[in-house]
Design a protein around this motif. Structure first.
Motif, PDB file in Angstrom:
ATOM      1  N   SER A 184       0.831  -1.207   0.000  1.00  0.00           N
ATOM      2  CA  SER A 184       0.000   0.000   0.000  1.00  0.00           C
ATOM      3  C   SER A 184       0.862   1.253   0.000  1.00  0.00           C
ATOM      4  CB  SER A 184      -0.924  -0.007   1.222  1.00  0.00           C
ATOM      5  OG  SER A 184      -1.820  -1.095   1.174  1.00  0.00           O
ATOM      6  N   ARG A 185       1.903   1.247   0.813  1.00  0.00           N
ATOM      7  CA  ARG A 185       2.815   2.392   0.873  1.00  0.00           C
ATOM      8  C   ARG A 185       3.572   2.557  -0.445  1.00  0.00           C
ATOM      9  NH1 ARG A 185       6.677   0.962   3.803  1.00  0.00           N
ATOM     10  NH2 ARG A 185       7.552   3.061   3.963  1.00  0.00           N
TER      11      ARG A 185
ATOM     12  N   PRO B 278       1.090   7.046   5.140  1.00  0.00           N
ATOM     13  CA  PRO B 278      -0.271   7.358   5.606  1.00  0.00           C
ATOM     14  C   PRO B 278      -0.259   8.447   6.659  1.00  0.00           C
ATOM     15  CG  PRO B 278       0.492   5.277   6.525  1.00  0.00           C
ATOM     16  CD  PRO B 278       1.514   5.686   5.518  1.00  0.00           C
TER      17      PRO B 278
ATOM     18  N   VAL C 216      -4.149   5.879  10.655  1.00  0.00           N
ATOM     19  CA  VAL C 216      -4.480   4.469  10.475  1.00  0.00           C
ATOM     20  C   VAL C 216      -5.535   4.063  11.493  1.00  0.00           C
ATOM     21  CG1 VAL C 216      -2.137   3.955   9.679  1.00  0.00           C
ATOM     22  CG2 VAL C 216      -2.740   3.552  12.069  1.00  0.00           C
TER      23      VAL C 216
ATOM     24  N   LEU D  15      -5.571   2.406   6.022  1.00  0.00           N
ATOM     25  CA  LEU D  15      -4.533   3.424   5.964  1.00  0.00           C
ATOM     26  C   LEU D  15      -5.084   4.613   5.187  1.00  0.00           C
ATOM     27  CD1 LEU D  15      -1.493   1.180   4.867  1.00  0.00           C
ATOM     28  CD2 LEU D  15      -2.399   1.524   7.174  1.00  0.00           C
ATOM     29  N   ASP D  16      -5.039   5.789   5.786  1.00  0.00           N
ATOM     30  CA  ASP D  16      -5.519   7.007   5.133  1.00  0.00           C
ATOM     31  C   ASP D  16      -4.308   7.811   4.664  1.00  0.00           C
ATOM     32  OD1 ASP D  16      -6.671   9.332   4.280  1.00  0.00           O
ATOM     33  OD2 ASP D  16      -7.824   9.711   6.105  1.00  0.00           O
ATOM     34  N   PHE D  17      -4.117   7.871   3.350  1.00  0.00           N
ATOM     35  CA  PHE D  17      -2.974   8.574   2.779  1.00  0.00           C
ATOM     36  C   PHE D  17      -3.279  10.033   2.447  1.00  0.00           C
ATOM     37  CE2 PHE D  17      -2.043   4.109   1.931  1.00  0.00           C
ATOM     38  CZ  PHE D  17      -0.712   4.029   2.283  1.00  0.00           C
TER      39      PHE D  17
ATOM     40  N   ARG E 173      -7.211   5.830   0.165  1.00  0.00           N
ATOM     41  CA  ARG E 173      -7.190   4.957   1.342  1.00  0.00           C
ATOM     42  C   ARG E 173      -6.860   3.531   0.913  1.00  0.00           C
ATOM     43  NH1 ARG E 173     -11.501   8.463   2.406  1.00  0.00           N
ATOM     44  NH2 ARG E 173     -11.221   9.694   4.322  1.00  0.00           N
ATOM     45  N   SER E 174      -6.298   2.806   1.852  1.00  0.00           N
ATOM     46  CA  SER E 174      -6.019   1.386   1.661  1.00  0.00           C
ATOM     47  C   SER E 174      -6.761   0.606   2.732  1.00  0.00           C
ATOM     48  CB  SER E 174      -4.518   1.107   1.762  1.00  0.00           C
ATOM     49  OG  SER E 174      -4.271  -0.294   1.848  1.00  0.00           O
TER      50      SER E 174
END
Length: 338
Positions: free
Chosen positions: A183-184, A191, A194, A219-221, A226-227
């Motif tokens: 995700s990153r 993020p 989280v 995970l909120d980027f 989001r992931s």
């Protein structure tokens, strides 16, 4: 480059040992185990010239230039530090450490020793990931908005160290970390916040209880990306990634272990030609041994022949996210990172 292996681990036998045997720039020199007989048996089984009955003896061997550390997670820090102090490069299994503070200590030790230290996320070296990154960063999907990732399998051995909290057990550390690092990687940033939810083993579990057998995280980027990921030791074998943009989507059906579709599937080391699904259309990818490619890159980087693609500082950032996810699950609330 001569490699030594710390411990007689299953992951080394199934993945790294074949990779080193096949590589063009690495060779196996030694294996060390706390039981000398076990080390000798392991060396005989896997074509390793030397066997040591202690880790210290192997680290003193000048023919060992690099060390692969697949020990329990709780032993990554002390034995990576000892290997670096002995002048060895270190390829360490994931997660690099038990928390970001440990990872930072390892990163600093590698810099002080002027040695190469890398976390062994093999999936990043498969051509399908390079192609997926190319598609996302070329704007083929439009602005990325959602990442979904899953990795689970039934861990049916009650005595497995991954059930023991003191040894760094847990599904997030073992398989969820793949979802987080991917995700990153695709978000191309860290993020901002989280949220995590965990299901823990009961106190009467053979491992002692208190270990996350399942974990779900968000995970909120920021900027609308989001992931959402899930991982588990108590679900069927599953591996899946979906990247959703404003105009299209990309599915990676076998992101971590191409060719392994279930617990009875091919070995970890099988070379399989996977496929991507780009906006509903299948796109075949080349077969590749991602473990071999990882080892060969690591050696070239350690030799100064090319930059290290994933330095230890990257693993520090990864551990900060895992720390926050665990903190969120314990507290039952969102944790801010930036």
């Amino acid at each position: 480059m001569g490699f030594g292996i710390l411990g007689a681990a299953r992951i080394a036998a199934s993945a790294l040992i074949p990779a080193i045997h096949k590589s063009t720039n690495a060779r196996l020199v030694a294996v060390a185990a706390r039981d000398g007989d076990r080390a000798a048996e392991y060396a005989s089984q896997h074509g390793i010239p030397k066997a040591y009955g202690s880790y210290e003896q192997m680290l003193a061997d000048p023919e060992v230039e690099a060390v692969y550390n697949p020990l329990p997670n709780s032993l990554h820090l002390p034995w990576t530090l000892k290997a670096l102090e002995a002048g060895k490069h270190v390829l360490c299994e994931k997660p690099l450490a038990l928390n970001a503070a440990e990872a930072e200590q390892m990163d600093q030790a590698a810099k002080t020793a002027d040695r190469t230290l890398m976390e062994a996320f093999m999936y990043r070296f498969h051509p399908q990931i390079a192609r997926s990154l190319e598609l996302v960063r070329s704007d083929a999907l439009g602005e990325l908005r959602l990442i979904r990732a899953s990795f689970s399998f039934p861990l049916e051995r009650p005595a497995d160290i991954r059930w023991v909290a003191a040894l760094g057990g847990g599904a997030l550390y073992d398989v969820g970390c793949y979802c987080v690092t991917l995700s990153r990687l695709f978000a191309h940033r860290e993020p901002l916040a989280v949220r995590g939810w965990s299901d823990l083993t009961p106190p009467d579990h053979p491992g002692g209880g208190g270990v996350d057998h399942s974990f779900v995280g968000v995970l909120d980027f920021g900027d609308g990306l989001r992931s959402v990921f899930d991982c588990s030791f108590t679900q069927p074998f599953r591996q899946h990634v979906e990247l959703v943009g404003e105009r299209g989507s990309l599915v990676i059906p076998e992101p971590w272990l191409p060719g392994r579709r279930g617990s009875g599937g091919p070995t970890l080391h099988g070379q399989v030609a996977p496929s991507l699904i780009v906006n509903g259309q299948t796109e075949a990818q080349p077969a590749a041994d991602q473990y071999q490619r990882m080892v060969e890159h690591f050696v070239r980087a350690a030799r100064g022949q090319e930059p290290l693609r994933y330095p230890a500082a990257e693993a520090v950032r990864q551990m900060r996210v895992l720390d926050a996810l665990y903190a969120s699950a314990r507290a039952g609330r969102t944790v801010q990172l930036g």
